[in-house]
Design a protein around this motif. Structure first.
Motif, mmCIF file in Angstrom:
data_model
loop_
_atom_site.group_PDB
_atom_site.id
_atom_site.type_symbol
_atom_site.label_atom_id
_atom_site.label_comp_id
_atom_site.label_asym_id
_atom_site.label_seq_id
_atom_site.Cartn_x
_atom_site.Cartn_y
_atom_site.Cartn_z
ATOM 1 N N ILE A 1 0.800 -1.534 -0.153
ATOM 2 C CA ILE A 1 0.233 -0.374 0.208
ATOM 3 C C ILE A 1 1.259 0.905 -0.228
ATOM 4 N N CYS A 2 2.341 1.444 1.014
ATOM 5 C CA CYS A 2 2.528 2.665 1.194
ATOM 6 C C CYS A 2 4.119 2.237 0.751
ATOM 7 N N GLU A 3 3.811 1.590 0.140
ATOM 8 C CA GLU A 3 5.726 1.203 -0.039
ATOM 9 C C GLU A 3 6.497 0.965 0.694
ATOM 10 N N LYS A 4 6.589 1.745 2.094
ATOM 11 C CA LYS A 4 7.689 0.818 2.839
ATOM 12 C C LYS A 4 8.569 0.157 2.536
ATOM 13 N N TRP A 5 9.525 -0.011 3.178
ATOM 14 C CA TRP A 5 10.581 -1.189 3.745
ATOM 15 C C TRP A 5 10.572 -1.592 5.309
ATOM 16 N N PHE A 6 10.529 -2.646 5.887
ATOM 17 C CA PHE A 6 10.088 -2.986 7.132
ATOM 18 C C PHE A 6 11.418 -3.641 7.329
ATOM 19 N N HIS A 7 11.872 -4.448 7.998
ATOM 20 C CA HIS A 7 12.679 -5.564 8.883
ATOM 21 C C HIS A 7 11.613 -6.461 9.102
ATOM 22 N N GLY A 8 11.509 -7.753 7.933
ATOM 23 C CA GLY A 8 10.717 -8.911 9.354
ATOM 24 C C GLY A 8 10.376 -9.230 10.526
ATOM 25 N N LYS A 9 11.729 -8.620 11.538
ATOM 26 C CA LYS A 9 11.418 -8.754 12.591
ATOM 27 C C LYS A 9 10.550 -8.046 13.443
ATOM 28 N N CYS A 10 11.404 -6.196 12.473
ATOM 29 C CA CYS A 10 9.497 -4.927 13.451
ATOM 30 C C CYS A 10 8.154 -5.391 13.157
ATOM 31 N N VAL A 11 8.161 -5.897 12.210
ATOM 32 C CA VAL A 11 6.826 -6.682 11.882
ATOM 33 C C VAL A 11 6.269 -7.550 11.800
ATOM 34 N N LYS A 12 7.173 -8.565 12.476
ATOM 35 C CA LYS A 12 6.978 -9.915 12.899
ATOM 36 C C LYS A 12 6.615 -11.002 11.082
ATOM 37 N N ILE A 13 6.830 -11.068 10.731
ATOM 38 C CA ILE A 13 6.558 -11.715 9.440
ATOM 39 C C ILE A 13 8.462 -12.668 9.177
ATOM 40 N N THR A 14 7.882 -13.747 9.482
ATOM 41 C CA THR A 14 9.082 -14.515 8.684
ATOM 42 C C THR A 14 8.909 -14.494 7.422
ATOM 43 N N PRO A 15 10.107 -15.278 6.816
ATOM 44 C CA PRO A 15 10.326 -15.316 5.963
ATOM 45 C C PRO A 15 9.321 -16.269 5.174
ATOM 46 N N ALA A 16 8.853 -17.890 5.748
ATOM 47 C CA ALA A 16 7.590 -18.689 5.244
ATOM 48 C C ALA A 16 6.619 -17.891 5.163
ATOM 49 N N ARG A 17 6.490 -17.117 6.176
ATOM 50 C CA ARG A 17 5.281 -16.281 5.892
ATOM 51 C C ARG A 17 5.202 -15.638 5.191
ATOM 52 N N ALA A 18 5.811 -15.312 4.868
ATOM 53 C CA ALA A 18 6.039 -13.803 3.522
ATOM 54 C C ALA A 18 5.403 -14.274 2.207
ATOM 55 N N GLU A 19 5.994 -15.844 2.228
ATOM 56 C CA GLU A 19 5.497 -16.849 0.736
ATOM 57 C C GLU A 19 4.059 -16.802 1.032
ATOM 58 N N HIS A 20 2.945 -16.864 1.699
ATOM 59 C CA HIS A 20 1.965 -17.103 1.735
ATOM 60 C C HIS A 20 1.617 -15.896 2.148
ATOM 61 N N ILE A 21 1.717 -14.790 1.514
ATOM 62 C CA ILE A 21 1.209 -13.287 1.675
ATOM 63 C C ILE A 21 0.687 -12.728 0.539
ATOM 64 N N LYS A 22 -0.215 -12.932 -0.384
ATOM 65 C CA LYS A 22 -0.745 -11.908 -1.329
ATOM 66 C C LYS A 22 -0.607 -10.752 -1.795
ATOM 67 N N GLN A 23 -1.141 -10.037 -0.094
ATOM 68 C CA GLN A 23 -1.188 -8.542 -0.690
ATOM 69 C C GLN A 23 -0.553 -8.059 0.871
ATOM 70 N N TYR A 24 1.293 -7.403 0.903
ATOM 71 C CA TYR A 24 0.794 -7.400 2.611
ATOM 72 C C TYR A 24 0.617 -6.131 3.064
ATOM 73 N N LYS A 25 0.209 -5.575 3.586
ATOM 74 C CA LYS A 25 0.098 -4.500 4.148
ATOM 75 C C LYS A 25 0.592 -4.510 6.106
ATOM 76 N N CYS A 26 1.527 -3.208 5.835
ATOM 77 C CA CYS A 26 2.312 -2.707 7.020
ATOM 78 C C CYS A 26 1.006 -2.288 8.226
ATOM 79 N N PRO A 27 1.429 -2.275 9.412
ATOM 80 C CA PRO A 27 0.607 -1.976 10.768
ATOM 81 C C PRO A 27 -0.501 -1.053 10.383
ATOM 82 N N SER A 28 0.549 0.233 10.082
ATOM 83 C CA SER A 28 -0.309 1.373 9.672
ATOM 84 C C SER A 28 -1.596 1.535 8.745
ATOM 85 N N CYS A 29 -0.805 0.471 7.600
ATOM 86 C CA CYS A 29 -1.787 0.326 6.773
ATOM 87 C C CYS A 29 -3.151 -0.598 6.767
ATOM 88 N N SER A 30 -2.707 -1.195 8.204
ATOM 89 C CA SER A 30 -3.764 -2.093 8.452
ATOM 90 C C SER A 30 -4.901 -1.363 8.861
#
Length: 253
Positions: free
Chosen positions: A218-247
């Motif tokens: 949504i906002c096209e900002k980059w985040f450390h996975g650890k900061c937003v609690k997203i692991t590489p394995a979980r990211a594989e299954h996310i079709k559209q990622y929304k950061c906490p503020s955009c959510s």
């Protein structure tokens, strides 16, 4: 080429054609013809195998009776697990065994017709350029194609704003190790420099080597996975990622 060449290929190119025909057949069984394939794998029947032929036709049948067989045999009893697993998991399992069988057949021909080290390496490289059946069946192949095209686009654009413009074709997550496999040394340095200018939208820290990052769609900002609690394995299954503020607010159209 004699009449049996399609069954007994003798050159690297012929073995590769044989491999591609069998592979196409098995992919067809596990994707477009999956309903017919599912019905044929009745658990009440004896040990069944999935065969792929160079003509791109597939067949579910009993294993060969002669020992040893003319060619390596596919996995036995694929039908027994059909009703004991989720369908997608069962198809993935059959796909993995089908990949193993295809390699066994290709290198059986290579050994039978005396391929040397260079020929075996060339054959493997030709095979390895194709997605595996497992990757096709699980959808990983499409994801890898998107990531490869975005990596080449990313490394070709020096400005950070340009590299983020094609959000649809760009992967939503980034890991330095994966990028290093795709680009040459000179482009790796350029990629590190670009990421080095990027700040995490959560903690404000810079990009660091070998860290997992994910980009908000949504906002096209980059985040450390650890900061937003997203692991590489979980990211594989996310079709559209929304950061906490955009959510927490309505997504932009």
């Amino acid at each position: 080429m004699d009449g049996g060449a399609s069954y007994n290929p003798r050159t690297v190119e012929e073995v590769f054609r044989d491999f591609k025909g069998r592979r196409a057949a098995m992919i067809k069984a596990l994707t477009t013809d999956v309903e017919d394939f599912y019905k044929l794998c009745d658990p009440e029947k004896e040990n069944l195998c999935l065969y792929g032929y160079p003509s791109e036709h597939w067949e579910v049948n009993l294993p060969a009776e002669e020992v040893p067989p003319e060619l390596p045999e596919p996995a036995l009893g694929i039908n027994f697990a059909r009703d004991g697993m989720q369908e997608k998991d069962w198809l993935s399992l059959v796909a993995v065994h089908s990949d193993a069988w295809l390699l066994a057949v290709a290198f059986y021909f290579g050994a039978r017709f005396g391929f040397d080290k260079a020929d075996r390496k060339r054959l493997f490289n030709m095979i390895n350029d194709l997605p595996t059946i497992f990757e096709v069946v699980t959808g990983v192949a499409k994801k890898q194609t998107k990531e490869k095209s975005s990596v080449s686009n990313h490394s070709g654009n020096k400005s950070k704003s340009n590299s983020k413009r094609g959000s649809e074709s760009q992967p939503k997550y980034s890991k330095t190790v994966a990028v290093k496999d795709e680009v040459e040394d000179g482009l790796e340095e350029e990629d590190d420099e670009e990421h080095g200018e990027t700040l995490c939208g959560a903690c404000g820290e810079n990009y660091a080597a070998d860290e997992f990052w994910i980009c908000c769609d949504i906002c096209e900002k980059w985040f450390h996975g650890k900061c937003v609690k997203i692991t590489p394995a979980r990211a594989e299954h996310i079709k559209q990622y929304k950061c906490p503020s955009c959510s927490n607010k309505r997504a932009r159209p």
